[in-house]
Design a protein around this motif. Structure first.
Motif, PDB file in Angstrom:
ATOM      1  N   PRO A 133      19.285  34.072   3.009  1.00  0.00           N
ATOM      2  CA  PRO A 133      19.439  35.134   4.027  1.00  0.00           C
ATOM      3  C   PRO A 133      18.461  35.747   3.874  1.00  0.00           C
ATOM      4  O   PRO A 133      16.886  35.641   3.479  1.00  0.00           O
ATOM      5  CB  PRO A 133      20.377  35.437   2.401  1.00  0.00           C
ATOM      6  N   ARG A 134      18.190  37.056   4.611  1.00  0.00           N
ATOM      7  CA  ARG A 134      17.330  37.586   4.749  1.00  0.00           C
ATOM      8  C   ARG A 134      16.997  38.870   4.248  1.00  0.00           C
ATOM      9  O   ARG A 134      18.061  39.475   4.178  1.00  0.00           O
ATOM     10  CB  ARG A 134      17.478  38.332   6.402  1.00  0.00           C
ATOM     11  N   THR A 135      15.851  39.455   4.083  1.00  0.00           N
ATOM     12  CA  THR A 135      15.388  40.129   2.883  1.00  0.00           C
ATOM     13  C   THR A 135      15.626  41.791   3.990  1.00  0.00           C
ATOM     14  O   THR A 135      15.131  41.766   4.553  1.00  0.00           O
ATOM     15  CB  THR A 135      14.351  40.462   2.022  1.00  0.00           C
ATOM     16  N   LYS A 136      16.432  42.720   3.085  1.00  0.00           N
ATOM     17  CA  LYS A 136      15.835  44.348   3.496  1.00  0.00           C
ATOM     18  C   LYS A 136      16.010  44.878   2.157  1.00  0.00           C
ATOM     19  O   LYS A 136      17.140  44.964   1.437  1.00  0.00           O
ATOM     20  CB  LYS A 136      17.600  44.032   3.864  1.00  0.00           C
ATOM     21  N   ILE A 137      15.980  46.700   2.747  1.00  0.00           N
ATOM     22  CA  ILE A 137      16.121  47.320   0.900  1.00  0.00           C
ATOM     23  C   ILE A 137      16.443  49.037   2.359  1.00  0.00           C
ATOM     24  O   ILE A 137      16.044  48.937   3.283  1.00  0.00           O
ATOM     25  CB  ILE A 137      14.479  48.023   0.166  1.00  0.00           C
ATOM     26  N   ILE A 138      16.638  49.914   1.315  1.00  0.00           N
ATOM     27  CA  ILE A 138      16.673  50.907   2.161  1.00  0.00           C
ATOM     28  C   ILE A 138      16.259  52.049   0.855  1.00  0.00           C
ATOM     29  O   ILE A 138      16.645  51.434  -0.042  1.00  0.00           O
ATOM     30  CB  ILE A 138      18.015  51.465   2.778  1.00  0.00           C
ATOM     31  N   THR A 139      15.547  52.839   1.863  1.00  0.00           N
ATOM     32  CA  THR A 139      14.042  53.846   0.627  1.00  0.00           C
ATOM     33  C   THR A 139      14.027  55.027   1.001  1.00  0.00           C
ATOM     34  O   THR A 139      13.656  55.022   2.388  1.00  0.00           O
ATOM     35  CB  THR A 139      12.816  52.505   0.089  1.00  0.00           C
ATOM     36  N   ASN A 140      14.064  55.621  -0.046  1.00  0.00           N
ATOM     37  CA  ASN A 140      13.553  57.514   0.500  1.00  0.00           C
ATOM     38  C   ASN A 140      12.358  56.961   0.795  1.00  0.00           C
ATOM     39  O   ASN A 140      11.289  58.271   1.129  1.00  0.00           O
ATOM     40  CB  ASN A 140      14.105  58.273  -0.929  1.00  0.00           C
ATOM     41  N   GLY A 141      11.577  56.488   0.059  1.00  0.00           N
ATOM     42  CA  GLY A 141       9.734  56.093  -0.118  1.00  0.00           C
ATOM     43  C   GLY A 141       8.761  56.575  -1.361  1.00  0.00           C
ATOM     44  O   GLY A 141       8.218  56.876  -1.014  1.00  0.00           O
ATOM     45  N   GLY A 142       9.812  57.476  -1.928  1.00  0.00           N
ATOM     46  CA  GLY A 142       9.072  58.694  -2.684  1.00  0.00           C
ATOM     47  C   GLY A 142       7.939  57.733  -3.477  1.00  0.00           C
ATOM     48  O   GLY A 142       7.083  58.127  -4.256  1.00  0.00           O
ATOM     49  N   ALA A 155       4.896  40.136  -0.349  1.00  0.00           N
ATOM     50  CA  ALA A 155       6.324  39.226  -0.517  1.00  0.00           C
ATOM     51  C   ALA A 155       6.817  38.747   0.503  1.00  0.00           C
ATOM     52  O   ALA A 155       7.951  37.648  -0.364  1.00  0.00           O
ATOM     53  CB  ALA A 155       7.177  40.129  -1.649  1.00  0.00           C
ATOM     54  N   GLY A 156       6.832  39.101   1.327  1.00  0.00           N
ATOM     55  CA  GLY A 156       7.938  38.377   2.512  1.00  0.00           C
ATOM     56  C   GLY A 156       8.829  39.088   2.824  1.00  0.00           C
ATOM     57  O   GLY A 156       9.808  39.152   3.818  1.00  0.00           O
ATOM     58  N   LEU A 157       8.744  40.761   3.012  1.00  0.00           N
ATOM     59  CA  LEU A 157      10.194  41.884   3.204  1.00  0.00           C
ATOM     60  C   LEU A 157      10.294  41.417   4.632  1.00  0.00           C
ATOM     61  O   LEU A 157       9.185  41.517   5.279  1.00  0.00           O
ATOM     62  CB  LEU A 157       9.988  42.710   2.276  1.00  0.00           C
ATOM     63  N   GLU A 158      11.512  41.302   4.837  1.00  0.00           N
ATOM     64  CA  GLU A 158      11.786  41.104   6.280  1.00  0.00           C
ATOM     65  C   GLU A 158      12.471  43.010   7.256  1.00  0.00           C
ATOM     66  O   GLU A 158      11.510  43.135   8.170  1.00  0.00           O
ATOM     67  CB  GLU A 158      12.518  40.137   6.884  1.00  0.00           C
ATOM     68  N   TYR A 159      12.974  43.758   6.179  1.00  0.00           N
ATOM     69  CA  TYR A 159      13.301  44.883   7.087  1.00  0.00           C
ATOM     70  C   TYR A 159      13.155  46.286   5.960  1.00  0.00           C
ATOM     71  O   TYR A 159      13.377  45.638   4.830  1.00  0.00           O
ATOM     72  CB  TYR A 159      14.538  44.740   7.325  1.00  0.00           C
ATOM     73  N   ILE A 160      12.575  46.770   6.719  1.00  0.00           N
ATOM     74  CA  ILE A 160      12.700  48.274   5.223  1.00  0.00           C
ATOM     75  C   ILE A 160      13.103  49.366   6.224  1.00  0.00           C
ATOM     76  O   ILE A 160      12.580  49.549   7.439  1.00  0.00           O
ATOM     77  CB  ILE A 160      11.370  48.375   5.241  1.00  0.00           C
ATOM     78  N   VAL A 161      13.757  50.339   5.383  1.00  0.00           N
ATOM     79  CA  VAL A 161      14.594  51.557   6.602  1.00  0.00           C
ATOM     80  C   VAL A 161      14.010  52.553   5.314  1.00  0.00           C
ATOM     81  O   VAL A 161      14.002  52.188   4.015  1.00  0.00           O
ATOM     82  CB  VAL A 161      15.695  51.242   6.652  1.00  0.00           C
ATOM     83  N   PHE A 162      13.615  53.425   6.177  1.00  0.00           N
ATOM     84  CA  PHE A 162      13.263  55.069   5.105  1.00  0.00           C
ATOM     85  C   PHE A 162      14.418  55.541   5.572  1.00  0.00           C
ATOM     86  O   PHE A 162      14.930  56.019   6.905  1.00  0.00           O
ATOM     87  CB  PHE A 162      12.083  55.745   6.000  1.00  0.00           C
ATOM     88  N   SER A 163      14.639  56.235   4.668  1.00  0.00           N
ATOM     89  CA  SER A 163      16.041  57.506   4.636  1.00  0.00           C
ATOM     90  C   SER A 163      15.239  58.585   4.600  1.00  0.00           C
ATOM     91  O   SER A 163      14.337  59.064   3.463  1.00  0.00           O
ATOM     92  CB  SER A 163      16.897  56.956   3.170  1.00  0.00           C
TER      93      SER A 163
END
Length: 333
Positions: A133-142, A155-163
């Motif tokens: 599986p691909r790795t993905k997180i959604i964060t506010n970035g604070g 670590a190799g994170l593949e997707y990051i979404v900033f809210s």
């Protein structure tokens, strides 16, 4: 050349109303309505024997109190964190069953968990040479310091979404009620710089915003702001989070919003949600665990996914027999 502003605004309003009529409502609504229709009919007809996307709550909690989010307001809270052995068990079963995306966060900001990068590393390690599986997180970035940026990228994170809800400080701070606008933008800029300095291809970076009335009014400026940084921007539909007793999101919507039932929700047919204590719940907006289909400490993910409780709920959804359930009141714009 002069532009008739009144006619332009009237046209945009009619266009917006038309799009709302053809766009599926609810938390799983896609950017392209027709795609959501196809996805719904496909997964309700050919429901996979194992979820394709899994989100795992490694730790309860968030550093923000967004005005449209129930975090911290729900009565039926269970606070805690998942132990590493349980997380590894989830990853092993997910890898074995070719899960497409495995995200170490659910109903929380992932950076509240100081070990989130280690969870990403665990996923990458157990999957080995497999692409999923691909790795993905959604964060506010604070909470995204430069050190944590290095940790996630390495670590190799593949997707990051900033809210990030808008680019006006007053609007942003009023919505988030926690992280401050200047700090968040600085953190994201540092992350982008760090990624470039490391010569890293991943993670892919996007910014999402929930389309409240205030955010919609500054949409053009927001798109331009992120375009200058080379970051893809996406506006997400506002929904009612399914339980108005916790929080009523209608006050944040435009006056011409038409709320409607989420007829084309695909969530129980291809996505799974696991809380830190092992409970598999209905979806990401089931804040008070109204539908718990099983616990991974008693049964495997596969057994729960194909169990009687899950199958009965899917049948009820297809038959629109949702009285007394969380889904009965799930609406979007």
């Amino acid at each position: 050349m002069l532009v008739d502003t009144s006619h332009t605004l009237a046209f945009r309003k009619r266009l917006k109303q038309f799009r709302q009529k053809i766009t599926p409502a609810g938390p799983s609504a896609a950017s392209v309505p027709f795609v959501e229709y196809l996805k719904y009919h496909y997964f309700t007809t050919f429901t996979p024997s194992f979820p394709q996307i899994i989100q795992v709550q490694t730790q309860y909690g968030c550093n923000a109190r967004c005005v449209f989010c129930p975090m911290g307001r729900e009565d039926n809270q269970i606070k805690g964190r998942m132990d590493s052995a349980t997380f590894e068990k989830i990853v092993e079963e997910a890898v074995k069953n070719n899960v497409k995306v495995l995200s170490p966060y659910l109903q929380n900001d992932p950076l509240v968990d100081r070990n989130v990068h280690e969870h990403v590393r665990t996923i990458r390690s157990i999957r080995g040479a497999k692409p999923y599986p691909r790795t993905k997180i959604i964060t506010n970035g604070g909470l995204l310091t430069e050190e944590r940026a290095h940790d996630l990228i390495n670590a190799g994170l593949e997707y990051i979404v900033f809210s990030v809800h808008g680019v006006d400080k007053q609007i942003y701070d009023g919505i988030m009620q926690g992280p401050k606008f200047e700090r968040v933008i600085q953190n994201i800029d540092t992350f982008l710089k760090t990624k470039k300095e490391l010569g890293a291809r991943n993670p892919h970076v996007e910014v999402w915003a929930v389309l409240t009335k205030d955010v919609e009014e500054q949409l053009a400026e927001t798109k331009a702001f992120w375009h200058e940084r080379g970051v893809k921007f996406k506006g997400r539909q506002l929904d009612n989070r399914a339980n108005p007793d916790i929080i009523d999101t209608s006050e944040f919507a435009s006056d011409d919003i038409e709320w409607k039932f989420a007829y084309y929700c695909t969530i129980p047919y291809w996505r799974a949600w696991i809380l830190w204590n092992g409970d598999m719940v209905l979806c990401c907006v089931d804040w008070e665990r109204t539908a718990v289909f099983g616990n991974i400490h008693q049964n495997s993910i596969r057994e729960i996914w194909n169990g009687e409780k899950y199958r009965n709920y899917r049948t009820r959804m297809k038959n629109r027999d949702l009285a007394g359930t969380l889904c009965e009141h799930c609406q979007g714009t």
